[in-house]
Design a protein around this motif. Sequence first.
Motif, short mmCIF file in Angstrom:
data_model
loop_
_atom_site.label_atom_id
_atom_site.label_comp_id
_atom_site.label_asym_id
_atom_site.label_seq_id
_atom_site.Cartn_x
_atom_site.Cartn_y
_atom_site.Cartn_z
N ALA A 77 0.79 -1.31 0.50
CA ALA A 77 0.07 -0.07 0.22
C ALA A 77 0.30 1.18 0.00
N ALA A 78 0.18 2.18 -1.01
CA ALA A 78 1.28 3.62 -0.63
C ALA A 78 0.52 4.38 0.56
N THR A 79 1.37 5.35 1.32
CA THR A 79 1.08 5.64 2.61
C THR A 79 1.29 7.15 2.32
N VAL A 80 0.79 7.40 3.00
CA VAL A 80 1.12 9.23 3.78
C VAL A 80 0.52 9.65 4.39
N ILE A 81 1.45 10.56 5.19
CA ILE A 81 0.77 11.02 6.48
C ILE A 81 0.54 12.61 6.85
N HIS A 82 -1.05 12.44 7.02
CA HIS A 82 -2.23 13.95 6.74
C HIS A 82 -1.94 14.65 8.16
N ARG A 83 -1.31 15.75 8.27
CA ARG A 83 -1.51 16.57 9.52
C ARG A 83 -2.44 17.83 9.48
N GLY A 84 -3.38 17.58 10.18
CA GLY A 84 -4.33 18.57 10.43
C GLY A 84 -5.72 18.30 10.15
N PRO A 85 -7.22 18.98 9.97
CA PRO A 85 -8.29 18.70 10.50
C PRO A 85 -8.70 17.95 8.56
N MET A 86 -9.46 16.49 9.02
CA MET A 86 -9.50 15.90 7.20
C MET A 86 -10.92 17.00 5.79
N ASP A 87 -10.44 18.02 6.70
CA ASP A 87 -11.85 18.53 5.04
C ASP A 87 -11.21 19.20 4.97
N GLU A 88 -9.19 19.00 4.90
CA GLU A 88 -8.18 20.19 4.51
C GLU A 88 -6.81 19.03 4.41
N VAL A 89 -7.70 17.53 3.34
CA VAL A 89 -7.20 16.25 3.43
C VAL A 89 -6.89 16.64 1.85
N LEU A 90 -7.29 17.66 0.91
CA LEU A 90 -7.04 17.32 -0.87
C LEU A 90 -5.46 17.38 -0.99
N PRO A 91 -4.71 18.16 -0.62
CA PRO A 91 -3.73 18.44 -1.11
C PRO A 91 -2.41 16.60 -0.95
N THR A 92 -3.10 16.09 0.55
CA THR A 92 -2.51 14.95 0.62
C THR A 92 -3.08 14.12 0.08
N VAL A 93 -4.35 13.86 -0.27
CA VAL A 93 -5.24 12.43 -1.09
C VAL A 93 -4.39 12.93 -2.32
N GLN A 94 -3.51 14.13 -2.95
CA GLN A 94 -3.47 14.75 -4.29
C GLN A 94 -1.99 14.04 -4.41
N THR A 95 -0.93 14.33 -3.76
CA THR A 95 0.10 13.97 -3.20
C THR A 95 -0.29 12.50 -3.77
N LEU A 96 -0.66 12.05 -3.04
CA LEU A 96 -0.70 10.28 -2.96
C LEU A 96 -0.74 9.85 -4.37
N ALA A 97 -2.59 10.54 -4.56
CA ALA A 97 -3.01 9.77 -5.94
C ALA A 97 -1.46 10.63 -6.98
N ALA A 98 -0.93 11.41 -7.03
CA ALA A 98 0.09 12.12 -8.61
C ALA A 98 1.19 10.45 -8.22
N TRP A 99 1.98 10.75 -6.59
CA TRP A 99 3.48 9.67 -6.99
C TRP A 99 2.37 8.58 -6.92
#
Length: 280
Positions: free
Chosen positions: A214-236
């Motif tokens: 599984a590709a995993t990445v850590i998001h820090r902060g509220p989940m309603d601001e998760v978009l950049p982290t989600v897209q980081t994982l998708a792009a990678w």
Amino acid sequence: MFTIGEFARHGRVSVRMLRHYDAVGLLRPARVDPYSGYRFYEAGQLARLNRVIALKDLGFTLDQVRSIVDDEVGADELRGMLRLRRAELEAAVAEATTRLGQVAARLRAIESEGHMPPQDVVVKSLPAVRLAELSGTAASFAPTDIGPVVSSLYQELCARLAAAGVTGFGPGLTYYEESPEGDGAILAHAGMIVPPGTAAPDVDFVELPPVARAATVIHRGPMDEVLPTVQTLAAWTAAHGHQATGHSRELYLECPEDTSKWVTELQEPLADQDHPPLAD
């Protein structure tokens, strides 16, 4: 008596506004000097001014305000109207704050385009886990759709586990799949990791199988601001030639009351390739 300037200061309004209220017959001065034209007000007129301003803030037109104050709306009724308006304004502020957070997240995603740091993503295996879960359907992955559904599911799940005397559960883990209802709806499974043998009424228990890679990445902060982290994982994932498979997951590692301090691991199961699974 007060001059118009003094009355404006005591009422926390502008002289210009008082002159306008006089012109439209909403709040006449108690006396006007026949020679100078100076306006004078009495202290008792502050009560009418307070009602006029309060009703204006409620969204009434000046004609409506005049009708209401001339009918002498009581303090209790006016207080109720103000409380209702305050609740509406608070809801609007909360909605605006949420939208600002979403705009900020979208902006960060735009600003980070082309700068996806590969060291943020870790490929590893995921162990099998047993979940106590509740499920619900959201219209989409939009924060305004998915957030309230997941939040309410966890509140209800924790309440049911506590009522059953189940303790020591967690952390939380959410996974998603397309809803059988279609139309882009999302079926969210909000779960708590529990030890074997845990039981509770009105709660579903499922075994999530292990994931080899599984590709995993850590998001820090509220989940309603998760978009950049989600897209980081998708792009990678796309940049490294991987194919996502299975259900994406969110593992909530730290969830203090201050959501800005949340720590969440996003997990994207990958299709098998020609190399052995990685160790945990």
